[in-house]
Scaffold this motif. Sequence first.
Motif, PDB file in Angstrom:
ATOM      1  N   HIS A  93     -44.309  64.083  28.577  1.00 34.00           N
ATOM      2  CA  HIS A  93     -43.536  63.825  27.284  1.00 34.00           C
ATOM      3  C   HIS A  93     -41.952  64.189  27.458  1.00 34.00           C
ATOM      4  CE1 HIS A  93     -45.050  67.939  27.050  1.00 34.00           C
ATOM      5  NE2 HIS A  93     -43.629  68.127  26.403  1.00 34.00           N
ATOM      6  N   VAL A  94     -41.293  63.672  26.504  1.00 34.17           N
ATOM      7  CA  VAL A  94     -40.151  64.281  26.313  1.00 34.17           C
ATOM      8  C   VAL A  94     -40.007  64.785  24.575  1.00 34.17           C
ATOM      9  CG1 VAL A  94     -39.014  62.930  28.104  1.00 34.17           C
ATOM     10  CG2 VAL A  94     -39.119  61.788  25.707  1.00 34.17           C
ATOM     11  N   ALA A  95     -38.842  65.282  24.220  1.00 31.11           N
ATOM     12  CA  ALA A  95     -38.701  65.746  22.951  1.00 31.11           C
ATOM     13  C   ALA A  95     -38.181  64.438  22.184  1.00 31.11           C
ATOM     14  CB  ALA A  95     -37.846  66.796  22.658  1.00 31.11           C
ATOM     15  N   ALA A  96     -38.470  64.478  20.781  1.00 28.14           N
ATOM     16  CA  ALA A  96     -38.129  63.439  19.892  1.00 28.14           C
ATOM     17  C   ALA A  96     -37.781  64.025  18.662  1.00 28.14           C
ATOM     18  CB  ALA A  96     -39.270  62.392  19.734  1.00 28.14           C
ATOM     19  N   ILE A  97     -36.671  63.332  17.993  1.00 30.43           N
ATOM     20  CA  ILE A  97     -36.265  64.073  16.822  1.00 30.43           C
ATOM     21  C   ILE A  97     -36.758  63.456  15.523  1.00 30.43           C
ATOM     22  CG2 ILE A  97     -33.975  65.159  15.559  1.00 30.43           C
ATOM     23  CD1 ILE A  97     -32.742  65.267  18.291  1.00 30.43           C
ATOM     24  N   GLY A  98     -37.246  64.217  14.650  1.00 27.64           N
ATOM     25  CA  GLY A  98     -37.761  63.220  13.375  1.00 27.64           C
ATOM     26  C   GLY A  98     -36.857  63.073  12.176  1.00 27.64           C
ATOM     27  N   ALA A  99     -37.280  62.641  11.390  1.00 31.84           N
ATOM     28  CA  ALA A  99     -36.414  62.548  10.018  1.00 31.84           C
ATOM     29  C   ALA A  99     -36.354  63.641   9.346  1.00 31.84           C
ATOM     30  CB  ALA A  99     -37.140  61.499   9.033  1.00 31.84           C
ATOM     31  N   GLN A 100     -36.853  64.848   9.533  1.00 27.61           N
ATOM     32  CA  GLN A 100     -36.801  65.924   8.505  1.00 27.61           C
ATOM     33  C   GLN A 100     -35.738  66.879   9.389  1.00 27.61           C
ATOM     34  OE1 GLN A 100     -39.511  65.056  10.423  1.00 27.61           O
ATOM     35  NE2 GLN A 100     -40.980  66.807  10.702  1.00 27.61           N
ATOM     36  N   CYS A 101     -34.794  66.440  10.414  1.00 32.99           N
ATOM     37  CA  CYS A 101     -33.963  66.983  10.930  1.00 32.99           C
ATOM     38  C   CYS A 101     -33.098  67.494   9.980  1.00 32.99           C
ATOM     39  CB  CYS A 101     -33.224  66.282  11.966  1.00 32.99           C
ATOM     40  SG  CYS A 101     -31.668  66.839  12.818  1.00 32.99           S
TER      41      CYS A 101
END
Length: 166
Positions: A93-101
Amino acid sequence: MSEAPRLDRRSFLRGRIAPRPEAVRPPWSREATITTACTACGACAAACPQHIITPDADGRPAIAFSSECTFCGACAEACPEPVFDLTEPAFPHVAAIGAQCFAVHGIVCQSCGDACPEAAIRFRPRLGGPALPEIASDRCTGCGACIAACPAAAIATRVPAEAAHA
């Protein structure tokens, strides 16, 4: 592939009818080997100096990114079973930034970028708001440093399409 929901009486009465989210497994291990070879002895969790390996609902090792994985290999060394394969990449996996950022909502925050040891998170400037974080998937090791540092809990893991088909 996610696990089918448990529809027994106890799960229903406790409100646990949704499927369990797929666990993030320790480095150099994969779901298939955890399922077939892991005896849930806990040796890998006890050996982890970062204390990020915890048992999942079935007692098998999962990662809780309260801090980053340093890829020290202590978990693999401690395991008495053929669960770990050090010839594989550590994480799929890699990191993913969500909408709550926070930055998405106009609040200046660069905690994830400051925490990333690989400098895989860059910030794209934008007019009228704080810079937005972007993850370079080719540089991300999946260590979880950004996940542990994010005050908004906006970062999760995702398996890139090319890794999912490998």
